[in-house]
Design an enzyme around this catalytic site. Structure first.
Site, PDB file in Angstrom:
ATOM      1  N   HIS A 175       0.803  -1.304  -0.304  1.00 41.90           N
ATOM      2  CA  HIS A 175       0.112  -0.055   0.033  1.00 41.90           C
ATOM      3  C   HIS A 175       0.591   1.360  -0.184  1.00 41.90           C
ATOM      4  O   HIS A 175       0.206   2.480   0.104  1.00 41.90           O
ATOM      5  CB  HIS A 175      -0.667  -0.034   0.875  1.00 41.90           C
ATOM      6  CG  HIS A 175      -2.436   0.912   1.195  1.00 41.90           C
ATOM      7  ND1 HIS A 175      -2.283   2.088   2.299  1.00 41.90           N
ATOM      8  CD2 HIS A 175      -2.904   0.035   0.395  1.00 41.90           C
ATOM      9  CE1 HIS A 175      -3.534   2.708   1.634  1.00 41.90           C
ATOM     10  NE2 HIS A 175      -4.180   1.532   0.621  1.00 41.90           N
ATOM     11  N   LYS A 177       2.913   4.335  -0.983  1.00 46.12           N
ATOM     12  CA  LYS A 177       2.861   5.014  -2.061  1.00 46.12           C
ATOM     13  C   LYS A 177       4.741   5.995  -2.442  1.00 46.12           C
ATOM     14  O   LYS A 177       4.579   7.063  -1.080  1.00 46.12           O
ATOM     15  CB  LYS A 177       2.102   6.194  -1.663  1.00 46.12           C
ATOM     16  CG  LYS A 177       1.108   4.952  -2.748  1.00 46.12           C
ATOM     17  CD  LYS A 177      -0.326   4.910  -1.727  1.00 46.12           C
ATOM     18  CE  LYS A 177      -1.682   5.044  -1.448  1.00 46.12           C
ATOM     19  NZ  LYS A 177      -2.219   3.166  -2.268  1.00 46.12           N
ATOM     20  N   ASP A 182      15.374  11.038  -9.261  1.00 47.99           N
ATOM     21  CA  ASP A 182      16.991  12.042  -8.935  1.00 47.99           C
ATOM     22  C   ASP A 182      16.565  12.375  -7.179  1.00 47.99           C
ATOM     23  O   ASP A 182      16.544  10.710  -6.357  1.00 47.99           O
ATOM     24  CB  ASP A 182      17.485  12.810  -9.407  1.00 47.99           C
ATOM     25  CG  ASP A 182      17.210  12.412 -10.503  1.00 47.99           C
ATOM     26  OD1 ASP A 182      18.109  11.481 -11.486  1.00 47.99           O
ATOM     27  OD2 ASP A 182      17.397  13.534 -12.043  1.00 47.99           O
TER      28      ASP A 182
END
Length: 515
Positions: A175, A177, A182
């Site tokens: 789950h 995110k 870079d």
């Protein structure tokens, strides 16, 4: 009380830390900021507040993703629940392809590495899915692209054979995110899907030029990637050489390896950051840390002193890692009278421990949740269509408890409602007593519910800042979300659209740990 005393113990950590709210650095002046105890558990990244930007809309988030992908030279690391299959998602894949193409054209060997981590069950749903979206990239750039699909070790055996698609996602998910380009890191609760780029409200924060933080999340995603299934060019999946299989191999062995890999990342970064802290602020000269700071600033070798601190909080209960839960519970325990806590979740289904702390402590709470119409499950087909009603029922039970304890003044529920939109924002803002601005926020993937604590892999960051301008940004973010809400009262539940059918009431206690 019994609860808070065990909360302050951290038996889950290697090495054992006696009391997690003890000041971590005896040399630091007391009260530099009151959340320094968090670095007893996780790495602390001190940065300048000028590197932090709070975004407010799905469109802004989407545009930023495209700009960042196009500008990336060394690495693109994206962790999400899934990648959607629409035109907007295709455009993101096209941006990736363009950037990879550019890096191939460049002289010498191509530097750019792309690593994508998604959930196996959610990413494999349907004929056209996240996998089919990404296979062209894998085929075109096999040396530079890695796609890892995390499969929960709890979905195995007979259960795995019998449980249908979509329902298998209730057992456990990847789950997290994180969107990283870079040395720039975006933390959010948003997935890579058109809704989250258009009309599904979430939260998003960009940390610019933060190499240590970017390295940490790269290593974290790598660690989970190493214990995940690797997508192949022919749409098959296989584990890396010598890795225990998540659902065919031994479950205990798999979870132990995963725990070791992730804790290694956390502990090595923690050690790295402690050494950096010691070197920066307590160098061997007898003069005060401030003087040595100024001295080295004159020679241009040191960054300005940080006014903002980032703490990554990881929760992976299947692997026995419960750092986010411990820190969140401690924050709620320690929030004193007259402090204000703004807590928001797209899915209001708090764990018993969080509910007990909210109802049993002294801080003021403003809890923002989705009204049924902006719940992501609203109008869904089949059984899933009853989920908003189940949330209404859970909300109503909590509200009744608040009223029974006569806490309506201290604990207020507010429902987010906005025509044509859904609501997925999660996190927390903490305002200390007497302050009009927040000094801490939590932002990332957890929803404060049973799933986030027990089933899924989650990550968020605590951002602590002394900088007024950044505090103002966070305050505006909070205000903007809460503006679209109405306060919940007894009459809320008397509206006809809040009628909960008897069968939903009966099954809710049985299924509330799955959504």
């Amino acid at each position: 009380s019994r609860r808070s005393s065990w909360l302050l113990l951290a038996p889950l950590l290697t090495p054992p830390v006696p009391v997690i709210t003890a000041p971590p650095c005896s040399l630091c002046p007391e009260g530099a900021h009151r959340f320094q105890w968090i670095r007893n558990l996780v790495p602390e990244f001190g940065i300048s507040s000028s590197h932090v930007k709070v975004l407010s809309s799905p469109a802004e988030f989407y545009e930023l993703l495209k700009v960042q992908i196009k500008a990336a030279k060394q690495r693109v690391v994206m962790a999400s629940l899934y990648l959607g299959t629409g035109l907007l998602e295709q455009e993101l894949v096209d941006c990736l392809e363009e950037t990879l193409e550019k890096s191939l054209q460049a002289k010498g060997s191509p530097d750019l590495r792309v690593s994508i981590l998604l959930d196996y069950t959610r990413g494999s749903r349907g004929r056209k899915n996240s996998r089919t979206m990404l296979i062209p990239l894998l085929q075109r750039f096999p040396q530079q692209v890695r796609v890892s699909l995390f499969h929960t070790p709890n979905l195995r055996g007979l259960l795995r054979l019998l449980i249908p698609e979509r329902f298998n996602e209730t057992i456990g998910l990847q789950h997290i995110k994180v969107y990283l380009f870079d040395d720039n890191v975006i933390l959010s609760g948003a997935n890579l899907s058109d809704l989250y780029f258009t009309n599904r409200q979430d939260r998003y924060v960009l940390l610019r030029d933060s190499p240590e933080i970017a390295d940490f999340f790269t290593e974290l995603v790598d660690a989970i990637g190493d214990v995940s299934l690797q997508l192949q060019q022919d749409d098959t999946v296989q584990m890396m050489e010598g890795m225990v299989h998540p659902y065919q191999g031994d479950k205990v062995a798999y979870c132990e390896i995963a725990n070791r890999r992730v804790m290694e990342v956390i502990n090595s970064a923690r050690t790295r950051q402690e050494l950096l802290h010691a070197k920066t602020f307590h160098s061997s000269q007898p003069c005060s840390s401030l003087l040595s700071q100024q001295g080295s600033q004159a020679s241009g070798s040191l960054k300005p002193e940080p006014d903002t601190w980032i703490y990554p909080l990881i929760q992976m209960k299947p692997f026995g890692i419960q750092i986010d839960e411990m820190v969140t519970e401690t924050l709620l325990t320690e929030a004193e009278r007259d402090a204000r806590v703004y807590l928001t979740t797209g899915y209001f289904n708090l764990t018993q421990a969080y509910m007990d702390l909210i109802l049993g402590t002294r801080a003021e709470y403003r809890i923002l949740l989705a009204s049924p119409e902006v719940n992501g499950f609203f109008g869904a087909k089949g059984v899933a269509g009853a989920i908003p009603a189940a949330y209404v029922y859970i909300e109503r039970q909590f509200y009744s408890e608040v009223c029974y304890l006569q806490q309506q003044e201290r604990v207020q529920l507010q429902e987010y409602s906005r025509t044509g939109w859904t609501f997925h924002a999660k996190g927390l803002w903490l305002y200390l007593a007497g302050s009009d601005l927040p000094c801490l926020t939590l932002i990332g993937s957890p929803n404060f519910g049973y799933r986030s604590v027990h089933r899924d892999l989650e990550a968020q960051v605590a951002i602590v800042t002394e900088n007024k301008a950044l505090q103002q940004q966070l305050h505006q973010e909070q205000e903007q979300l809460y503006l679209c809400s109405g306060v919940v009262s007894t009459s809320t539940f008397e509206q006809p659209n809040r009628y909960v059918k008897l069968w939903v009431k009966l099954v809710t206690p049985l299924i509330k740990n799955f959504f």
